[in-house]
Design a protein around this motif. Sequence first.
Motif, PDB file in Angstrom:
ATOM      1  N   ALA A  19      62.012  56.996 -73.596  1.00  0.00           N
ATOM      2  CA  ALA A  19      62.045  57.236 -72.149  1.00  0.00           C
ATOM      3  C   ALA A  19      60.801  58.007 -71.712  1.00  0.00           C
ATOM      4  CB  ALA A  19      63.311  58.002 -71.768  1.00  0.00           C
ATOM      5  N   GLY A  20      60.417  58.996 -72.495  1.00  0.00           N
ATOM      6  CA  GLY A  20      59.207  59.759 -72.184  1.00  0.00           C
ATOM      7  C   GLY A  20      57.957  58.903 -72.285  1.00  0.00           C
ATOM      8  N   ALA A  21      57.903  58.042 -73.292  1.00  0.00           N
ATOM      9  CA  ALA A  21      56.747  57.149 -73.461  1.00  0.00           C
ATOM     10  C   ALA A  21      56.634  56.204 -72.271  1.00  0.00           C
ATOM     11  CB  ALA A  21      56.874  56.366 -74.763  1.00  0.00           C
ATOM     12  N   ARG A  22      57.759  55.663 -71.835  1.00  0.00           N
ATOM     13  CA  ARG A  22      57.730  54.777 -70.661  1.00  0.00           C
ATOM     14  C   ARG A  22      57.160  55.498 -69.443  1.00  0.00           C
ATOM     15  NH1 ARG A  22      62.626  52.693 -72.996  1.00  0.00           N
ATOM     16  NH2 ARG A  22      62.432  50.443 -73.281  1.00  0.00           N
ATOM     17  N   ALA A  23      57.562  56.755 -69.265  1.00  0.00           N
ATOM     18  CA  ALA A  23      57.079  57.538 -68.121  1.00  0.00           C
ATOM     19  C   ALA A  23      55.579  57.791 -68.217  1.00  0.00           C
ATOM     20  CB  ALA A  23      57.848  58.859 -68.022  1.00  0.00           C
ATOM     21  N   VAL A  24      55.101  58.124 -69.412  1.00  0.00           N
ATOM     22  CA  VAL A  24      53.666  58.366 -69.607  1.00  0.00           C
ATOM     23  C   VAL A  24      52.880  57.089 -69.324  1.00  0.00           C
ATOM     24  CG1 VAL A  24      51.895  58.836 -71.350  1.00  0.00           C
ATOM     25  CG2 VAL A  24      53.951  60.271 -71.235  1.00  0.00           C
ATOM     26  N   ILE A  25      53.331  55.983 -69.876  1.00  0.00           N
ATOM     27  CA  ILE A  25      52.624  54.711 -69.696  1.00  0.00           C
ATOM     28  C   ILE A  25      52.606  54.320 -68.220  1.00  0.00           C
ATOM     29  CG2 ILE A  25      52.725  52.239 -70.217  1.00  0.00           C
ATOM     30  CD1 ILE A  25      53.897  53.150 -73.018  1.00  0.00           C
ATOM     31  N   ALA A  26      53.722  54.493 -67.530  1.00  0.00           N
ATOM     32  CA  ALA A  26      53.794  54.154 -66.103  1.00  0.00           C
ATOM     33  C   ALA A  26      52.864  55.047 -65.272  1.00  0.00           C
ATOM     34  CB  ALA A  26      55.230  54.278 -65.608  1.00  0.00           C
ATOM     35  N   ALA A  27      52.740  56.303 -65.663  1.00  0.00           N
ATOM     36  CA  ALA A  27      51.887  57.239 -64.920  1.00  0.00           C
ATOM     37  C   ALA A  27      50.406  56.929 -65.078  1.00  0.00           C
ATOM     38  CB  ALA A  27      52.172  58.673 -65.373  1.00  0.00           C
ATOM     39  N   HIS A  28      50.053  56.160 -66.097  1.00  0.00           N
ATOM     40  CA  HIS A  28      48.652  55.820 -66.358  1.00  0.00           C
ATOM     41  C   HIS A  28      48.401  54.321 -66.239  1.00  0.00           C
ATOM     42  CE1 HIS A  28      49.073  59.755 -68.291  1.00  0.00           C
ATOM     43  NE2 HIS A  28      47.789  59.900 -68.033  1.00  0.00           N
ATOM     44  N   ALA A  29      49.188  53.662 -65.427  1.00  0.00           N
ATOM     45  CA  ALA A  29      49.134  52.201 -65.340  1.00  0.00           C
ATOM     46  C   ALA A  29      47.734  51.694 -65.004  1.00  0.00           C
ATOM     47  CB  ALA A  29      50.128  51.702 -64.296  1.00  0.00           C
ATOM     48  N   HIS A  30      47.341  50.672 -65.730  1.00  0.00           N
ATOM     49  CA  HIS A  30      46.081  49.963 -65.498  1.00  0.00           C
ATOM     50  C   HIS A  30      46.418  48.482 -65.501  1.00  0.00           C
ATOM     51  CE1 HIS A  30      42.256  48.009 -66.527  1.00  0.00           C
ATOM     52  NE2 HIS A  30      41.683  49.056 -65.946  1.00  0.00           N
ATOM     53  N   GLU A  31      45.901  47.759 -64.534  1.00  0.00           N
ATOM     54  CA  GLU A  31      46.249  46.347 -64.360  1.00  0.00           C
ATOM     55  C   GLU A  31      46.043  45.515 -65.623  1.00  0.00           C
ATOM     56  OE1 GLU A  31      44.733  42.570 -61.699  1.00  0.00           O
ATOM     57  OE2 GLU A  31      44.464  44.587 -60.907  1.00  0.00           O
ATOM     58  N   HIS A  32      45.000  45.803 -66.363  1.00  0.00           N
ATOM     59  CA  HIS A  32      44.687  44.991 -67.546  1.00  0.00           C
ATOM     60  C   HIS A  32      45.103  45.683 -68.850  1.00  0.00           C
ATOM     61  CE1 HIS A  32      42.604  42.102 -70.053  1.00  0.00           C
ATOM     62  NE2 HIS A  32      41.923  43.087 -70.607  1.00  0.00           N
ATOM     63  N   TYR A  33      44.599  46.891 -69.085  1.00  0.00           N
ATOM     64  CA  TYR A  33      44.764  47.534 -70.384  1.00  0.00           C
ATOM     65  C   TYR A  33      46.185  47.988 -70.675  1.00  0.00           C
ATOM     66  CZ  TYR A  33      39.692  47.438 -70.782  1.00  0.00           C
ATOM     67  OH  TYR A  33      38.385  47.039 -70.876  1.00  0.00           O
ATOM     68  N   SER A  34      46.994  48.238 -69.662  1.00  0.00           N
ATOM     69  CA  SER A  34      48.380  48.646 -69.908  1.00  0.00           C
ATOM     70  C   SER A  34      49.197  47.526 -70.552  1.00  0.00           C
ATOM     71  CB  SER A  34      49.053  49.093 -68.613  1.00  0.00           C
ATOM     72  OG  SER A  34      48.512  50.324 -68.193  1.00  0.00           O
ATOM     73  N   ARG A  35      48.724  46.304 -70.454  1.00  0.00           N
ATOM     74  CA  ARG A  35      49.433  45.181 -71.066  1.00  0.00           C
ATOM     75  C   ARG A  35      49.441  45.262 -72.588  1.00  0.00           C
ATOM     76  NH1 ARG A  35      46.931  40.364 -67.318  1.00  0.00           N
ATOM     77  NH2 ARG A  35      47.694  41.207 -65.350  1.00  0.00           N
ATOM     78  N   GLY A  36      48.603  46.121 -73.153  1.00  0.00           N
ATOM     79  CA  GLY A  36      48.577  46.291 -74.604  1.00  0.00           C
ATOM     80  C   GLY A  36      49.758  47.067 -75.151  1.00  0.00           C
ATOM     81  N   TRP A  37      50.476  47.792 -74.287  1.00  0.00           N
ATOM     82  CA  TRP A  37      51.644  48.558 -74.729  1.00  0.00           C
ATOM     83  C   TRP A  37      52.859  47.652 -74.903  1.00  0.00           C
ATOM     84  CZ3 TRP A  37      51.185  53.147 -76.651  1.00  0.00           C
ATOM     85  CH2 TRP A  37      50.226  54.045 -76.171  1.00  0.00           C
ATOM     86  N   VAL A  38      53.580  47.840 -75.997  1.00  0.00           N
ATOM     87  CA  VAL A  38      54.837  47.140 -76.260  1.00  0.00           C
ATOM     88  C   VAL A  38      55.842  48.182 -76.740  1.00  0.00           C
ATOM     89  CG1 VAL A  38      56.015  45.420 -77.673  1.00  0.00           C
ATOM     90  CG2 VAL A  38      53.669  45.002 -76.895  1.00  0.00           C
TER      91      VAL A  38
END
Length: 119
Positions: A19-38
């Motif tokens: 849940a914390g990881a999801r929040a961190v990833i969402a807070a740093h969203a990037h249109e292209h590079y965020s797609r690398g997170w799974v």
Amino acid sequence: MGVFVRVRGWLDCDEDHLAGARAVIAAHAHEHYSRGWVIRDHIPGYTPCVLYTGDLREHWLDWLLTQVRAIAALPARDDDHVRGLFFAMHETRGTTTWRVHAGQVSPASPPQGLAYLDE
């Protein structure tokens, strides 16, 4: 074109850490590079984990490292911190590892025997 860094890595987590990881990833969203997170959760018999794989322009590396550090710093649960390992394979400077343990991210040279990653 610029210099690229190939990043491959994972973080072992528990449900709270996810849940914390999801929040961190969402807070740093990037249109292209965020797609690398799974995020791999709800897999019977497996430890939940967060994976990243992407080829980033060099100047975006700090963007990713900031997220890895924030996820690593999530509070421990039952003395279990997020832990994991990333390989950052720089086109001109070679490979660096990011060792994630005890709430910290420690950059280091890769262990012996992994020189083939720079070939």
